[in-house]
Design a protein around this motif. Structure first.
Motif, mmCIF file in Angstrom:
data_model
loop_
_atom_site.group_PDB
_atom_site.id
_atom_site.type_symbol
_atom_site.label_atom_id
_atom_site.label_comp_id
_atom_site.label_asym_id
_atom_site.label_seq_id
_atom_site.Cartn_x
_atom_site.Cartn_y
_atom_site.Cartn_z
ATOM 1 N N LEU A 1 6.360 8.622 -1.806
ATOM 2 C CA LEU A 1 6.438 8.291 -3.106
ATOM 3 C C LEU A 1 5.502 7.907 -3.482
ATOM 4 C CD1 LEU A 1 9.728 7.213 -3.913
ATOM 5 C CD2 LEU A 1 9.067 9.545 -4.240
ATOM 6 N N SER A 2 4.514 7.454 -2.657
ATOM 7 C CA SER A 2 3.200 6.089 -2.623
ATOM 8 C C SER A 2 2.102 6.678 -2.367
ATOM 9 C CB SER A 2 3.540 4.625 -2.119
ATOM 10 O OG SER A 2 3.661 4.704 -0.563
ATOM 11 N N ALA A 3 2.458 8.297 -1.266
ATOM 12 C CA ALA A 3 1.554 9.132 -1.185
ATOM 13 C C ALA A 3 0.376 8.226 -0.405
ATOM 14 C CB ALA A 3 0.269 9.604 -1.639
ATOM 15 N N MET A 4 1.442 7.738 0.317
ATOM 16 C CA MET A 4 0.473 6.717 1.736
ATOM 17 C C MET A 4 0.725 8.508 2.558
ATOM 18 S SD MET A 4 0.131 3.890 1.267
ATOM 19 C CE MET A 4 0.557 2.749 3.386
ATOM 20 N N ILE A 5 1.560 8.877 3.012
ATOM 21 C CA ILE A 5 1.556 10.570 3.762
ATOM 22 C C ILE A 5 1.295 11.740 2.397
ATOM 23 C CG2 ILE A 5 3.284 11.917 4.570
ATOM 24 C CD1 ILE A 5 5.016 9.540 4.712
ATOM 25 N N GLU A 6 0.407 12.204 2.991
ATOM 26 C CA GLU A 6 -0.119 13.467 2.057
ATOM 27 C C GLU A 6 0.805 14.736 1.959
ATOM 28 O OE1 GLU A 6 -3.287 14.537 1.177
ATOM 29 O OE2 GLU A 6 -3.782 12.538 2.041
ATOM 30 N N ASN A 7 1.417 14.938 1.399
ATOM 31 C CA ASN A 7 1.915 15.474 -0.083
ATOM 32 C C ASN A 7 1.977 16.446 -0.879
ATOM 33 O OD1 ASN A 7 3.229 13.794 -2.552
ATOM 34 N ND2 ASN A 7 3.539 12.818 -0.691
ATOM 35 N N PRO A 8 2.142 17.873 -1.302
ATOM 36 C CA PRO A 8 1.692 18.587 -2.501
ATOM 37 C C PRO A 8 2.486 17.208 -4.156
ATOM 38 C CG PRO A 8 3.945 19.722 -1.546
ATOM 39 C CD PRO A 8 3.364 18.061 -0.416
ATOM 40 N N LEU A 9 3.659 16.769 -3.806
ATOM 41 C CA LEU A 9 4.288 16.468 -5.187
ATOM 42 C C LEU A 9 3.222 15.630 -6.154
ATOM 43 C CD1 LEU A 9 7.757 15.952 -3.566
ATOM 44 C CD2 LEU A 9 6.512 17.562 -5.471
ATOM 45 N N ALA B 1 13.091 3.867 9.704
ATOM 46 C CA ALA B 1 12.355 5.322 9.610
ATOM 47 C C ALA B 1 12.713 6.679 8.131
ATOM 48 C CB ALA B 1 12.391 6.530 10.498
ATOM 49 N N LEU B 2 13.537 6.492 7.640
ATOM 50 C CA LEU B 2 13.907 6.368 6.252
ATOM 51 C C LEU B 2 13.202 5.845 5.218
ATOM 52 C CD1 LEU B 2 15.141 8.682 5.397
ATOM 53 C CD2 LEU B 2 17.087 7.038 4.263
ATOM 54 N N ALA B 3 13.049 4.536 5.444
ATOM 55 C CA ALA B 3 12.425 4.088 4.361
ATOM 56 C C ALA B 3 11.164 4.402 4.454
ATOM 57 C CB ALA B 3 12.481 2.257 4.283
ATOM 58 N N LEU B 4 10.945 4.182 5.367
ATOM 59 C CA LEU B 4 8.896 4.478 5.521
ATOM 60 C C LEU B 4 8.587 5.594 4.853
ATOM 61 C CD1 LEU B 4 8.362 3.527 9.231
ATOM 62 C CD2 LEU B 4 7.330 2.660 6.694
ATOM 63 N N VAL C 1 -6.092 5.599 0.865
ATOM 64 C CA VAL C 1 -5.319 4.259 1.752
ATOM 65 C C VAL C 1 -5.770 2.985 2.474
ATOM 66 C CG1 VAL C 1 -3.571 3.683 3.214
ATOM 67 C CG2 VAL C 1 -4.082 5.891 1.429
ATOM 68 N N ARG C 2 -5.612 1.471 2.010
ATOM 69 C CA ARG C 2 -6.983 0.404 3.031
ATOM 70 C C ARG C 2 -5.497 -0.072 3.579
ATOM 71 N NH1 ARG C 2 -6.723 -2.774 -2.400
ATOM 72 N NH2 ARG C 2 -4.526 -2.521 -2.571
ATOM 73 N N VAL C 3 -6.240 -0.961 4.059
ATOM 74 C CA VAL C 3 -5.433 -1.264 6.020
ATOM 75 C C VAL C 3 -4.493 -2.512 4.916
ATOM 76 C CG1 VAL C 3 -5.777 -2.652 7.536
ATOM 77 C CG2 VAL C 3 -7.245 -1.249 6.948
ATOM 78 N N GLN C 4 -4.349 -3.297 3.811
ATOM 79 C CA GLN C 4 -3.722 -3.297 3.608
ATOM 80 C C GLN C 4 -2.127 -2.842 3.045
ATOM 81 O OE1 GLN C 4 -5.842 -5.780 0.800
ATOM 82 N NE2 GLN C 4 -5.158 -4.675 -0.809
ATOM 83 N N ASP C 5 -2.915 -1.889 2.822
ATOM 84 C CA ASP C 5 -1.695 -1.148 2.106
ATOM 85 C C ASP C 5 -0.325 -0.984 3.586
ATOM 86 O OD1 ASP C 5 -2.844 -0.756 -1.013
ATOM 87 O OD2 ASP C 5 -3.799 1.210 0.130
ATOM 88 N N ASN C 6 -1.283 -0.317 3.985
ATOM 89 C CA ASN C 6 -0.153 0.422 5.751
ATOM 90 C C ASN C 6 0.491 -1.054 5.926
ATOM 91 O OD1 ASN C 6 -1.100 2.544 5.835
ATOM 92 N ND2 ASN C 6 -3.671 2.518 6.577
ATOM 93 N N VAL C 7 0.456 -2.406 5.874
ATOM 94 C CA VAL C 7 0.798 -3.360 6.318
ATOM 95 C C VAL C 7 1.723 -3.224 5.973
ATOM 96 C CG1 VAL C 7 0.317 -5.521 6.842
ATOM 97 C CG2 VAL C 7 -1.191 -4.518 7.476
ATOM 98 N N ILE C 8 1.868 -3.674 4.412
ATOM 99 C CA ILE C 8 3.234 -3.515 3.407
ATOM 100 C C ILE C 8 3.343 -2.079 3.533
ATOM 101 C CG2 ILE C 8 3.082 -3.789 0.968
ATOM 102 C CD1 ILE C 8 0.044 -5.034 0.127
#
Length: 94
Positions: free
Chosen positions: A51-59, A42-45, A66-73
């Motif tokens: 850091l990869s902006a897969m989760i929306e954030n102001p930073l 969970a912490l790694a996710l 985001v593509r499907v393969q990005d989510n799989v990786i």
């Protein structure tokens, strides 16, 4: 060259021994190991997602969607990082 045919008894014993191997492998972690593995995953996710902006954030922002393969990786990385984290609390054989 002779090709052997598995009888139902041999096939069943092969599957049951393989299941026993998987059960023994998963049993090595124990309750504490799986708990640490789940927390580490969970912490790694969260960290990789931010850091990869897969989760929306102001930073950080993404220039591409985001593509499907990005989510799989991303999810595979989190699961593997969790297993690595859980392996640090597994008791040794000695």
């Amino acid at each position: 060259m002779r090709v052997g045919v598995l009888s139902p008894g041999k096939l069943h014993s092969g599957l049951s021994s393989r299941a026993a191997q998987w059960r023994a492998g998963f049993g090595l972690y124990g309750y504490r190991g799986w708990t640490v593995a789940a927390v580490a995953a969970a912490l790694a996710l969260v960290v990789v997602g931010i850091l990869s902006a897969m989760i929306e954030n102001p930073l950080f922002g993404r220039q591409t969607a985001v593509r499907v393969q990005d989510n799989v990786i991303w999810i595979t990385t989190g699961l593997l990082m969790g297993l690595v984290g859980g392996s640090f609390v597994v008791k040794g054989a000695g």
